[in-house]
Design a protein around this motif. Structure first.
Motif, PDB file in Angstrom:
ATOM      1  N   ASN A 160       0.828  -1.212   0.000  1.00 48.65           N
ATOM      2  CA  ASN A 160       0.000   0.000   0.000  1.00 48.65           C
ATOM      3  C   ASN A 160       0.860   1.259   0.000  1.00 48.65           C
ATOM      4  O   ASN A 160       0.544   2.236  -0.689  1.00 48.65           O
ATOM      5  N   ILE A 161       1.943   1.229   0.756  1.00 48.03           N
ATOM      6  CA  ILE A 161       2.852   2.383   0.779  1.00 48.03           C
ATOM      7  C   ILE A 161       3.462   2.582  -0.608  1.00 48.03           C
ATOM      8  O   ILE A 161       3.579   3.710  -1.092  1.00 48.03           O
ATOM      9  N   GLU A 185       2.155   1.698  -3.507  1.00 48.98           N
ATOM     10  CA  GLU A 185       1.128   2.224  -4.421  1.00 48.98           C
ATOM     11  C   GLU A 185       0.890   3.711  -4.184  1.00 48.98           C
ATOM     12  O   GLU A 185       0.748   4.489  -5.137  1.00 48.98           O
ATOM     13  N   ASP A 186       0.856   4.113  -2.907  1.00 51.55           N
ATOM     14  CA  ASP A 186       0.664   5.528  -2.597  1.00 51.55           C
ATOM     15  C   ASP A 186       1.828   6.372  -3.108  1.00 51.55           C
ATOM     16  O   ASP A 186       1.624   7.463  -3.648  1.00 51.55           O
ATOM     17  N   LEU A 187       3.023   5.864  -2.933  1.00 51.43           N
ATOM     18  CA  LEU A 187       4.203   6.590  -3.412  1.00 51.43           C
ATOM     19  C   LEU A 187       4.200   6.692  -4.935  1.00 51.43           C
ATOM     20  O   LEU A 187       4.488   7.748  -5.499  1.00 51.43           O
ATOM     21  N   GLY A 195       1.541   6.655  -6.882  1.00 50.31           N
ATOM     22  CA  GLY A 195       0.492   7.610  -7.253  1.00 50.31           C
ATOM     23  C   GLY A 195       0.943   9.052  -7.058  1.00 50.31           C
ATOM     24  O   GLY A 195       0.629   9.931  -7.862  1.00 50.31           O
ATOM     25  N   ALA A 196       1.702   9.280  -5.980  1.00 52.77           N
ATOM     26  CA  ALA A 196       2.207  10.635  -5.732  1.00 52.77           C
ATOM     27  C   ALA A 196       3.194  11.057  -6.808  1.00 52.77           C
ATOM     28  O   ALA A 196       3.172  12.204  -7.274  1.00 52.77           O
TER      29      ALA A 196
END
Length: 76
Positions: free
Chosen positions: A27-28, A30-32, A34-35
């Protein structure tokens, strides 16, 4: 003594995976990702705006309106 070998990094990676769990690390990631994509898109949009044609100024559109009104008066 200044640099770590690949084995040091693998051990650190295993310990981090055990502490946080693979799902949370995914999840981290994927968030990174996306950012980073959002940042690249924002930079591209900013670059596109700077190279776009400048907007018509209010003075130019007012002058066109006055010219049209003057033409209508002379035509009537």
């Amino acid at each position: 003594m200044g640099s770590f070998s690949i084995w040091h990094w693998l051990i650190v990676l295993v310990i981090v995976a055990l502490i946080f769990g693979t799902k949370k690390l995914r999840n981290i990631g994927e968030d990174l990702g996306g950012a980073v994509k959002g940042f690249k898109k924002g930079m591209k949009d900013a670059q596109d705006e700077s190279t776009a044609k400048p907007a018509v100024t209010q003075q130019a559109s007012d002058a066109d309106t006055v010219d049209v009104q003057a033409r209508e008066k002379t035509d009537a």
